[in-house]
Design an enzyme around this catalytic site. Sequence first.
Site, PDB file in Angstrom:
ATOM      1  N   LYS A  81      12.396 -50.089   9.347  1.00  0.00           N
ATOM      2  CA  LYS A  81      12.487 -48.817  10.116  1.00  0.00           C
ATOM      3  C   LYS A  81      12.010 -48.948  11.574  1.00  0.00           C
ATOM      4  O   LYS A  81      10.849 -49.524  11.544  1.00  0.00           O
ATOM      5  CB  LYS A  81      12.022 -47.620   9.477  1.00  0.00           C
ATOM      6  CG  LYS A  81      12.517 -46.357  10.375  1.00  0.00           C
ATOM      7  CD  LYS A  81      12.015 -44.911   9.509  1.00  0.00           C
ATOM      8  CE  LYS A  81      12.407 -43.889  10.024  1.00  0.00           C
ATOM      9  NZ  LYS A  81      12.045 -42.656   9.292  1.00  0.00           N
ATOM     10  N   SER A 156      15.837 -39.128   8.639  1.00  0.00           N
ATOM     11  CA  SER A 156      15.753 -39.870   9.634  1.00  0.00           C
ATOM     12  C   SER A 156      15.988 -41.687   9.629  1.00  0.00           C
ATOM     13  O   SER A 156      16.598 -42.166  10.236  1.00  0.00           O
ATOM     14  CB  SER A 156      14.605 -40.125  10.561  1.00  0.00           C
ATOM     15  OG  SER A 156      13.495 -40.406   9.927  1.00  0.00           O
ATOM     16  N   SER A 180      12.307 -38.097   5.171  1.00  0.00           N
ATOM     17  CA  SER A 180      13.386 -39.289   5.755  1.00  0.00           C
ATOM     18  C   SER A 180      13.266 -40.287   5.052  1.00  0.00           C
ATOM     19  O   SER A 180      14.131 -41.232   5.383  1.00  0.00           O
ATOM     20  CB  SER A 180      12.694 -39.534   7.068  1.00  0.00           C
ATOM     21  OG  SER A 180      13.023 -38.557   8.000  1.00  0.00           O
TER      22      SER A 180
END
Length: 510
Positions: A81, A156, A180
């Site tokens: 990420k 997210s 997330s």
Amino acid sequence: MTTPILRRTAADLAAAIRTGELTAVEVTETFLAQIDAVDDQVHAFLAVDGERALETARRVDAKREAGEPLGPLAGVPIAVKDLLSYVGLPTTAGSRILENYRPVYNATVVQRLIDNDLVILGKTNLDEFAMGSSTETSAFGPSHNPWDLDRIPGGSGGGSSAALAAFEAPLAIGTDTGGSIRQPASVTGTVGIKPTYGGTSRFGVIAMASSLDQPGPCARTVEDAALLHEVICGHDPLDSTSIDQPVPPVLEAARSGDVRGMRIGVVTELGGEGYAPGVEQRFQEAVALLQDAGAEIVEVSCPHFVYALPAYYLIMPAEVSSNLARYDGMRYGLRVGDDGANSVEQVMTLTRGQGFGEEAKRRIILGTYALSSGYYDAYYGSAQKVRTLIARDFDAAFAQCDVLVSPSTPTTAFRLGERVDDPLAMYKADLCTIPSNLAGNASASFPCGLAPEDGLPVGFQVIAPPMADDRLYRVGAALERALVQRWGGPLLDGAPLLAHSLLAPTDEEK
Ligand code: GLN
């Protein structure tokens, strides 16, 4: 027929590389080719670093040839990420304000991947500064759910979950502040683990809400997640909130999957009105499967969970308003209006005005308001009291049972665009996941089937007391096994269930 590389588990790929059945280079090339083939549709990645990935893979192959020992995931590709610092690539946090920012040190989690010879493919898309549940607040455009490209991959960490579901990577790293890791896992039919707060280092992870943020493993199988958990978790002296205790025995638990005698508590407050029928149905079926596997099912009430969402949306923005104050156009990142005509204050205002997106601004304003002297007690102070009540609910619940379970999120993947103009609807995606962040315990989402009404994945959330992360894996493994028996695959490798064309059919399927 041998399983094609893309469909093999990380555990299996690592074993094949160790025995010399496959080289790390051919494995890496295969995933890079898949990224090439599908990422213009999925947009899971913000940056791909094929050259460095192949360089790492060659080093792993050379080690093997030299007879050096290889770690449990050596040579296995992974997507990270874009909230974690990784030297040599930009780390953007999905924000214009960090568009060209290049970190000068690695996050501890990233460093551990490197030290363990994993092959970092690139950085994945996310909502701006990890604020969101759909990747739609990313300054660089949303990611798409491989199950249905018109739908959200969660957020997210939607880039990481989409990369897994599109078979662009066998493993990924996410971060979870309010859900997330778990909500994206839920809507893409993948496994996502939020370790106990302090279980993984936050050093080098761009801060959103420091008392809630936690990096963790994302994978397609429970065992793969456990292997990655053991690589990235554990004490880090560079993070003052890191827990100085041994990592819970997650791999052992993932391989055992024995839930006989385990007391599993179904949370009354996390279900019912507002939950999609197919989500409820698959959740109840999963509970029944765990009961068949020998677990004892109890119903548990956590009365303060109904206040978790409002408390979170005061505490989290409060921390955001403080953490994001550092983006002032002076130290690093974007700088706007530095032409000699503007004062320092004007440059800061222009930079922040143009650098932050709408959601980041909304939270900075909310947080600043909640922390302002006149409102501190009424908002921030009250929210902290609620946080304590939620932690007490957990304490009482864990006195009655070993783990708690619920759906991971109330619905399956919604359509891109459906909730962008309705922040409250967007926030509801984290209704079930937020309590664990507020209390700091361990929590996970495991796939538990497809909702009959839309054929989209449903996630099963498991919550364990702090530093009992192994219990998540024990339950996840039991569920995975039961689903494999039932359907021949918990929609994991289950290519027949992957209702999309992003994975080339095998010879048998043609
Ligand atoms: N969706 C939640 C939010 O917008 C959670 C985000 C996260 O876990 N990073 O705050």
